[in-house]
Design a protein around this motif. Structure first.
Motif, PDB file in Angstrom:
ATOM      1  N   GLY A  49      85.714  14.007  39.838  1.00 52.38           N
ATOM      2  CA  GLY A  49      85.946  14.764  41.080  1.00 52.38           C
ATOM      3  C   GLY A  49      86.962  15.876  40.860  1.00 52.38           C
ATOM      4  O   GLY A  49      86.831  16.980  41.401  1.00 52.38           O
TER       5      GLY A  49
ATOM      6  N   PRO B 107      81.115  21.283  48.763  1.00 51.75           N
ATOM      7  CA  PRO B 107      81.579  22.518  48.101  1.00 51.75           C
ATOM      8  C   PRO B 107      81.797  22.338  46.601  1.00 51.75           C
ATOM      9  O   PRO B 107      81.491  23.233  45.812  1.00 51.75           O
ATOM     10  N   ASP B 108      82.314  21.179  46.199  1.00 55.94           N
ATOM     11  CA  ASP B 108      82.539  20.951  44.765  1.00 55.94           C
ATOM     12  C   ASP B 108      81.220  20.932  43.997  1.00 55.94           C
ATOM     13  O   ASP B 108      81.098  21.520  42.918  1.00 55.94           O
TER      14      ASP B 108
ATOM     15  N   ALA C 180      79.684  24.459  43.720  1.00 53.85           N
ATOM     16  CA  ALA C 180      80.299  25.294  42.684  1.00 53.85           C
ATOM     17  C   ALA C 180      79.823  24.875  41.299  1.00 53.85           C
ATOM     18  O   ALA C 180      79.471  25.718  40.464  1.00 53.85           O
ATOM     19  N   ALA C 181      79.800  23.556  41.068  1.00 51.63           N
ATOM     20  CA  ALA C 181      79.354  23.082  39.747  1.00 51.63           C
ATOM     21  C   ALA C 181      77.891  23.453  39.515  1.00 51.63           C
ATOM     22  O   ALA C 181      77.496  23.852  38.411  1.00 51.63           O
TER      23      ALA C 181
ATOM     24  N   LYS D  21      85.308  18.798  39.053  1.00 56.68           N
ATOM     25  CA  LYS D  21      84.489  19.619  39.952  1.00 56.68           C
ATOM     26  C   LYS D  21      85.376  20.486  40.861  1.00 56.68           C
ATOM     27  O   LYS D  21      85.086  21.650  41.111  1.00 56.68           O
ATOM     28  N   SER D  22      86.462  19.890  41.346  1.00 54.99           N
ATOM     29  CA  SER D  22      87.367  20.653  42.223  1.00 54.99           C
ATOM     30  C   SER D  22      87.970  21.839  41.481  1.00 54.99           C
ATOM     31  O   SER D  22      88.100  22.936  42.029  1.00 54.99           O
TER      32      SER D  22
ATOM     33  N   TYR E 172      80.057  19.034  34.199  1.00 58.38           N
ATOM     34  CA  TYR E 172      81.381  18.695  34.737  1.00 58.38           C
ATOM     35  C   TYR E 172      81.818  17.309  34.252  1.00 58.38           C
ATOM     36  O   TYR E 172      83.011  17.054  34.088  1.00 58.38           O
ATOM     37  N   ARG E 173      80.828  16.429  33.995  1.00 57.72           N
ATOM     38  CA  ARG E 173      81.196  15.091  33.502  1.00 57.72           C
ATOM     39  C   ARG E 173      81.785  15.171  32.097  1.00 57.72           C
ATOM     40  O   ARG E 173      82.762  14.494  31.772  1.00 57.72           O
TER      41      ARG E 173
ATOM     42  N   ALA F  52      76.582  23.229  35.893  1.00 61.83           N
ATOM     43  CA  ALA F  52      77.410  22.199  35.255  1.00 61.83           C
ATOM     44  C   ALA F  52      77.004  20.785  35.638  1.00 61.83           C
ATOM     45  O   ALA F  52      77.774  19.845  35.448  1.00 61.83           O
TER      46      ALA F  52
ATOM     47  N   LEU G 240      86.678  23.423  39.024  1.00 63.74           N
ATOM     48  CA  LEU G 240      85.634  24.444  38.844  1.00 63.74           C
ATOM     49  C   LEU G 240      85.455  25.241  40.136  1.00 63.74           C
ATOM     50  O   LEU G 240      85.342  26.464  40.124  1.00 63.74           O
ATOM     51  N   ARG G 241      85.436  24.515  41.261  1.00 64.59           N
ATOM     52  CA  ARG G 241      85.246  25.199  42.546  1.00 64.59           C
ATOM     53  C   ARG G 241      86.395  26.166  42.826  1.00 64.59           C
ATOM     54  O   ARG G 241      86.174  27.315  43.198  1.00 64.59           O
TER      55      ARG G 241
ATOM     56  N   GLU H 172      74.042  17.637  35.222  1.00 66.07           N
ATOM     57  CA  GLU H 172      72.913  17.217  34.403  1.00 66.07           C
ATOM     58  C   GLU H 172      71.633  17.554  35.170  1.00 66.07           C
ATOM     59  O   GLU H 172      71.657  17.703  36.394  1.00 66.07           O
TER      60      GLU H 172
END
Lengths: 192, 357
Positions: free
Chosen positions: A165, B14-15, B18-19, A168-169, A153-154, B24, A171-172, B26
């Protein structure tokens, strides 16, 4: 007909044969799913050699541990997708594979459209297309980079020039939407 | 806040969940989340749901890409090294043979393209039929077997107990319907039949049931269904330009054994009777497994011993079976004969004598 993913009798018989040590079941499994497993692996890894290694590991690990498949929930193809993705991402994160992949990505830049875009361009119908049609492009793009190209995600945040952030949001939200539409119920025993 | 600073009891957001579900993070962060997930069964379940959804999504959208052909043998060799396959030293139970062949055929059907369904099939008894028609024929016969075992298949309305009549009813009902409906019905019928056979168990396989206008032991009716399903699956493979596929050795062993028992009937159909004469079948594709067939009695098949026989036929079991189903012309059957060549020739010529629709 109901398009909801669910294990079906014929797949459960295949898993049962695999559990019983019937090598012809492994051949059947390979014949039916090798194209998908390799297709997902090569999309994530870009490198055909690394994708072959992942494909081999997916089939051999299922042969070794068929008990990890719960054919009572979800589809066998979906389960293989989960397994392949995890193995492919593990490979991406390994230094050598990462180096080879980045070299190929740089060489083939822009050659391949993202998966979701390809589905929307095709004449596919059904739940998946519906799911993708209503998925905002920003979420779709984040999901494609993270899931089908194996970026963290980074890295996604960096590539899309957005805060971590937010990545990530996105993706969720994308994943939650797809989970809701597909109504997935498969149970996968953790390998970690 | 750095996630690495969080205590194992801190819930996963939650975020992050999901990752994590799509790998997703490291590695270090993933380990941290894994440790915290273990404290919450709800979070574990949610993570599995999301991970599975992603897998189903990939299954739906990723296009197949054929790997290099050499990968197949590499995979099989490594698999054998890590877990030894079970050797087919004995034939499978008829219940297992039926389950295996039906499931294999259904998986084949799931992979057909829209164009495949309208391709013509080549056996002469199917003149003008498409792949779809053959599958509907399989539905008709599979639901008939279910009926004969006292099980109703949901959605199947056919009542005719004659093979051709029931197929005609099923074809009329399926006309204009999507092929996926026929596959779903075939799977439902196969599953019903399999459940009933499993419930009854091996002990009841000798019970007679209605079959092909007469009565036959359940084991025979079930094996005929498996045999016909394999045969038609091969018809479909030929129609779409795919290679024919043999059943697993344990299934083939059982089917070939039962088929040998019908050799006296095949000969009788051609007007030939050879009471008291023995023919040995030796199967080169089944590790040389061999049976002696008494041509004077249907079903009189016993493992080959040291005793003399009138003739010995050496061939592949799969090829013999394909001759029985009239998919290989007996004149083109690769075989060797020891002993009475005329008798062996009569037997081979008669192999397709019982082949019907």
């Amino acid at each position: 007909m109901d398009e909801r993913p669910q294990a079906r009798w014929a797949e459960s018989v295949l898993v049962e044969r695999l559990s019983g040590g019937d090598e012809t079941a492994l051949v059947d499994l390979y014949e039916r799913y090798a194209g998908f497993v390799y297709g997902l692996a090569v999309r994530t890894l870009v490198d055909p050699q690394a994708a072959e290694d992942v494909t081999q590991e997916v089939f051999v690990s299922l042969w070794e541990h068929p008990e990890r498949i719960d054919s009572g929930r979800g589809t066998l193809r979906g389960f293989l997708g989960t397994l392949t993705h995890r193995r492919a991402v593990d490979a991406v994160r390994r230094e050598e594979a990462h180096r080879r992949r980045e070299a190929r990505v740089a060489r083939d830049a822009g050659a391949e459209p993202d998966v979701a875009e390809a589905v929307l361009r095709s004449d596919t119908s059904g739940r998946v297309r519906t799911a993708l049609e209503v998925l905002p492009e920003a979420q779709r793009r984040a999901l494609d980079l993270a899931y089908f190209r194996g970026y963290t995600y980074r890295q996604v945040a960096e590539m899309l020039d957005i805060p971590e952030g937010t990545a990530k949001s996105r993706l969720r939200l994308a994943l939650a939407h797809i989970a809701e539409v597909l109504g997935s119920e498969i149970s996968v025993q953790s390998e970690r | 806040m750095n996630m690495n600073d969080q205590s194992p009891m801190t819930p996963v957001s939650p975020d992050d969940l999901a990752a994590y579900a799509i790998d997703a993070h490291e590695a270090a962060h993933a380990d941290d989340i894994a440790a915290r997930l273990h404290a919450s069964p709800d979070a574990v379940r949610r993570e599995q749901d999301l991970r599975s959804a992603a897998g189903e999504f990939a299954a739906a959208v990723v296009e197949d890409v054929a790997p290099r052909p050499a990968l197949r043998s590499r995979v099989l060799a490594e698999a054998r090294r890590r877990r030894r396959p079970v050797e087919a030293v004995a034939g499978s139970s008829p219940i297992d043979v039926h389950r295996t062949e039906l499931a294999r055929a259904i998986l084949l059907l799931r992979d057909l393209t829209i164009d495949d369904w309208s391709r013509p099939v080549d056996p002469r008894e199917f003149a003008g039929w498409t792949v779809h028609d053959v599958v509907v024929h399989l539905v008709a016969n599979q639901s008939l077997l279910a009926d004969q075992l006292g099980v109703a298949v949901p959605g199947v309305a056919e009542t005719d107990t004659d093979n051709e009549g029931r197929t005609a009813q099923a074809r009329a009902r399926h006309a204009g319907r999507p092929p996926a409906h026929a596959v779903a019905e075939l799977e439902a019928a196969a599953e019903c039949t399999d459940k009933e056979l499993t419930r009854r168990g091996e002990a009841r396989l000798n019970e007679p049931i209605a079959s092909w206008g007469g009565r036959a032991a359940t084991r025979v009716a079930v094996l005929v269904r498996a045999f016909e399903t394999w045969t038609h699956a091969d018809d479909i493979r030929r129609a779409i330009g795919a290679e024919m596929v043999d059943p697993p050795p344990a299934s083939l062993l059982t089917m070939a054994h039962t088929a040998c028992g019908f050799v006296p009937s095949m000969l009788a159909t051609r007007g030939a009777h050879h009471p008291g004469r023995l023919v040995r079948f030796r199967f080169s594709d089944l590790g040389g497994a061999a049976w002696d067939v008494d041509l004077g009695a249907v079903g009189a098949v016993r493992p080959a011993g040291d005793g003399a026989v009138d003739a010995e036929i050496v061939a592949e079991a799969a090829a013999i079976c394909r001759s029985i189903s009239a998919r290989i012309d007996p004149r083109e059957l690769r075989h060797e004969v020891r002993g009475d060549e005329q008798l062996a020739g009569e037997v081979i010529d008669a192999l397709p004598a019982l082949a019907v629709l």
